[in-house]
Write an enzyme that holds these catalytic residues in place. Structure first.
Site, PDB file in Angstrom:
ATOM      1  N   CYS A  63       7.574  -4.860   3.437  1.00 11.26           N
ATOM      2  CA  CYS A  63       6.357  -5.427   2.861  1.00 11.26           C
ATOM      3  C   CYS A  63       6.022  -4.756   1.526  1.00 11.26           C
ATOM      4  O   CYS A  63       6.741  -4.896   0.563  1.00 11.26           O
ATOM      5  CB  CYS A  63       5.225  -5.339   3.878  1.00 11.26           C
ATOM      6  SG  CYS A  63       3.895  -6.522   3.593  1.00 11.26           S
ATOM      7  N   HIS A  64       4.916  -4.012   1.440  1.00 11.96           N
ATOM      8  CA  HIS A  64       4.514  -3.331   0.212  1.00 11.96           C
ATOM      9  C   HIS A  64       5.184  -1.965   0.036  1.00 11.96           C
ATOM     10  O   HIS A  64       5.043  -1.340  -1.010  1.00 11.96           O
ATOM     11  CB  HIS A  64       2.991  -3.149   0.181  1.00 11.96           C
ATOM     12  CG  HIS A  64       2.239  -4.408  -0.101  1.00 11.96           C
ATOM     13  ND1 HIS A  64       1.967  -5.327   0.889  1.00 11.96           N
ATOM     14  CD2 HIS A  64       1.705  -4.893  -1.241  1.00 11.96           C
ATOM     15  CE1 HIS A  64       1.290  -6.327   0.359  1.00 11.96           C
ATOM     16  NE2 HIS A  64       1.115  -6.091  -0.932  1.00 11.96           N
TER      17      HIS A  64
END
Length: 179
Positions: A112-113
């Site tokens: 994800c991030h």
């Protein structure tokens, strides 16, 4: 590795802002595989997980990243959440640990991030990876090639886009640890 029992896998997070499922689901898969997950963070105590923007559970920190040694772990997992990798980017010990882990050749899995921390560590030149879509420009600006795929492996880097990719992410991580 033929005997997986006791093999430690580092999970590195900030002390707050971790997307709960991106920590707990890979953690459970690592445990189910007979491996030993350990939670590293900048500060002792606990980390605060979130379900998107809502506070979820806390988890105890096993060790601070400042005292962590790459040689003690078979792999590194970097869970996402927006605030988590953004905070880790500002922690010199976390950035050093990530950079050293990537250089070691051992598996580094970011979802994800979390690739923001890889950007900060300066390890993406010539690498192909994926992430949450908003990181595309940062990844490209750091010399990486961003693609929209469920899981991407480039050398020892394993990346995925979001919580929906966790099954493929953990399967790929476990395969890399098993060699």
């Amino acid at each position: 590795m033929s005997d997986q029992t006791g093999t430690k896998i580092a999970f590195l997070t900030a002390n707050e802002g971790i997307e709960r499922v991106e920590l707990t689901e890979p953690w459970k898969s690592v445990q189910d595989a007979g491996l030993q997950p350990e939670l590293l963070a900048p500060k002792e105590g606990e980390v605060q997980t979130f379900d998107h923007l809502d506070k979820a559970e806390t988890r105890p920190v096993d060790h601070t990243v400042k005292g962590a040694k790459v040689d003690d772990y078979a792999a590194l997992v970097l869970p996402g959440g927006v605030a988590n990798p953004d905070a880790l980017r500002l922690d010199d010990d976390a950035v050093r640990f990530i950079k050293d882990f990537v250089a070691s050749g051992k598996p580094v899995a970011a979802i994800c991030h979390a690739p923001w921390t890889l950007v900060e560590a300066g390890v993406l030149e010539g690498k192909r990876l994926t992430s949450w879509p908003s990181l595309q420009t940062d990844i490209r600006n750091s010399g990486g090639e961003w693609v929209d795929e469920e899981v991407v492996v480039d050398g020892n880097l394993i990346t995925s886009r979001n919580p929906d990719d966790i099954p493929a992410f953990t399967k790929t991580l476990l395969g890399a640890v098993r060699g």
